[in-house]
Design a protein around this motif. Sequence first.
Motif, mmCIF file in Angstrom:
data_model
loop_
_atom_site.group_PDB
_atom_site.id
_atom_site.type_symbol
_atom_site.label_atom_id
_atom_site.label_comp_id
_atom_site.label_asym_id
_atom_site.label_seq_id
_atom_site.Cartn_x
_atom_site.Cartn_y
_atom_site.Cartn_z
ATOM 1 N N ASN A 30 0.761 -1.191 -0.115
ATOM 2 C CA ASN A 30 -0.089 -0.156 0.024
ATOM 3 C C ASN A 30 0.698 1.160 -0.104
ATOM 4 O O ASN A 30 0.518 2.311 0.257
ATOM 5 C CB ASN A 30 -0.849 -0.060 1.290
ATOM 6 N N ALA A 31 1.948 1.090 -0.065
ATOM 7 C CA ALA A 31 3.086 2.359 -0.197
ATOM 8 C C ALA A 31 2.941 2.899 -1.423
ATOM 9 O O ALA A 31 2.978 2.237 -2.509
ATOM 10 C CB ALA A 31 4.360 2.090 0.412
ATOM 11 N N GLY A 32 3.437 4.200 -1.371
ATOM 12 C CA GLY A 32 3.413 4.786 -2.716
ATOM 13 C C GLY A 32 2.803 6.262 -2.878
ATOM 14 O O GLY A 32 2.295 6.580 -1.876
ATOM 15 N N ARG A 33 3.199 6.979 -4.006
ATOM 16 C CA ARG A 33 2.807 8.276 -4.086
ATOM 17 C C ARG A 33 1.312 8.337 -4.565
ATOM 18 O O ARG A 33 0.869 7.483 -5.292
ATOM 19 C CB ARG A 33 3.382 8.880 -5.215
ATOM 20 N N MET A 34 0.243 9.022 -3.717
ATOM 21 C CA MET A 34 -1.014 9.140 -4.014
ATOM 22 C C MET A 34 -1.295 9.961 -5.421
ATOM 23 O O MET A 34 -0.605 10.902 -5.878
ATOM 24 C CB MET A 34 -2.029 9.459 -3.017
ATOM 25 N N LEU A 35 -2.608 9.869 -5.917
ATOM 26 C CA LEU A 35 -2.996 10.987 -6.886
ATOM 27 C C LEU A 35 -2.810 12.401 -6.632
ATOM 28 O O LEU A 35 -2.832 13.183 -7.497
ATOM 29 C CB LEU A 35 -4.272 10.584 -7.417
ATOM 30 N N ASP A 36 -2.994 12.903 -5.285
ATOM 31 C CA ASP A 36 -2.687 14.068 -4.805
ATOM 32 C C ASP A 36 -1.451 14.568 -4.690
ATOM 33 O O ASP A 36 -1.435 15.748 -4.255
ATOM 34 C CB ASP A 36 -3.920 14.385 -3.760
ATOM 35 N N GLY A 37 -0.426 13.670 -4.667
ATOM 36 C CA GLY A 37 0.982 13.937 -4.626
ATOM 37 C C GLY A 37 1.362 13.574 -3.162
ATOM 38 O O GLY A 37 2.553 13.724 -2.902
ATOM 39 N N THR A 38 0.388 13.312 -2.300
ATOM 40 C CA THR A 38 0.905 12.875 -0.790
ATOM 41 C C THR A 38 1.715 11.427 -1.054
ATOM 42 O O THR A 38 1.143 10.494 -1.764
ATOM 43 C CB THR A 38 -0.158 12.868 0.166
ATOM 44 N N MET A 39 2.579 11.368 0.125
ATOM 45 C CA MET A 39 3.200 9.829 0.063
ATOM 46 C C MET A 39 2.536 9.026 1.094
ATOM 47 O O MET A 39 1.969 9.575 2.389
ATOM 48 C CB MET A 39 4.656 9.989 0.342
ATOM 49 N N GLN A 40 1.926 7.884 0.840
ATOM 50 C CA GLN A 40 1.377 6.849 1.662
ATOM 51 C C GLN A 40 2.318 5.845 2.048
ATOM 52 O O GLN A 40 3.160 5.429 1.082
ATOM 53 C CB GLN A 40 0.119 6.120 1.019
ATOM 54 N N ARG A 41 2.684 5.747 3.451
ATOM 55 C CA ARG A 41 3.545 4.646 3.848
ATOM 56 C C ARG A 41 2.843 3.402 4.334
ATOM 57 O O ARG A 41 1.973 3.565 4.903
ATOM 58 C CB ARG A 41 4.571 5.532 5.021
ATOM 59 N N ASP A 42 3.568 2.363 4.027
ATOM 60 C CA ASP A 42 3.065 1.256 4.793
ATOM 61 C C ASP A 42 4.334 0.394 5.051
ATOM 62 O O ASP A 42 4.695 -0.726 4.727
ATOM 63 C CB ASP A 42 2.285 0.411 3.685
ATOM 64 N N ARG A 43 5.022 0.752 6.283
ATOM 65 C CA ARG A 43 6.364 0.196 6.549
ATOM 66 C C ARG A 43 5.806 -1.107 7.247
ATOM 67 O O ARG A 43 5.267 -1.015 8.157
ATOM 68 C CB ARG A 43 7.166 1.109 7.442
ATOM 69 N N VAL A 44 6.631 -2.014 6.807
ATOM 70 C CA VAL A 44 6.386 -3.346 7.446
ATOM 71 C C VAL A 44 7.444 -3.895 8.142
ATOM 72 O O VAL A 44 7.566 -4.842 8.948
ATOM 73 C CB VAL A 44 5.963 -4.594 6.468
#
Length: 120
Positions: A30-44
């Motif tokens: 689920n990590a990656g850059r969103m369409l609005d430019g924000t960064m989603q982190r999903d550190r495991v």
Amino acid sequence: MILKVGNLDLTPFTAYGGIKWQRSDVDGKNAGRMLDGTMQRDRVAIKIRFDVTCRPLTAAEQAKILSAIEPEFVTLTYTDPVTNSTKSGQFYSNNFPSTFAMVRNGTEYWSGLTFPLIQK
């Protein structure tokens, strides 16, 4: 600084500035850059890596190091620079080049031995 593979202290064999520490984050799906430019982190997980560069070594010294890091996984005891404490864990190594340098007074020398130690 402590850096031991099993009972073998690696610090006497390292070149000046020859121990590089690195922290790496392992991100989930689920990590990656969103369409609005924000960064989603999903550190495991957080994993540690050391890159070791050795000083010129005799053939006997090099054999001792290569034998120590040869198993699939090794126990590494190290100084954690984040907490300034001693930690241990399972690490592995791969791809360790070295160059034959010379024979001097009947002793064989190798240079350029470098290898990673990567947390399992």
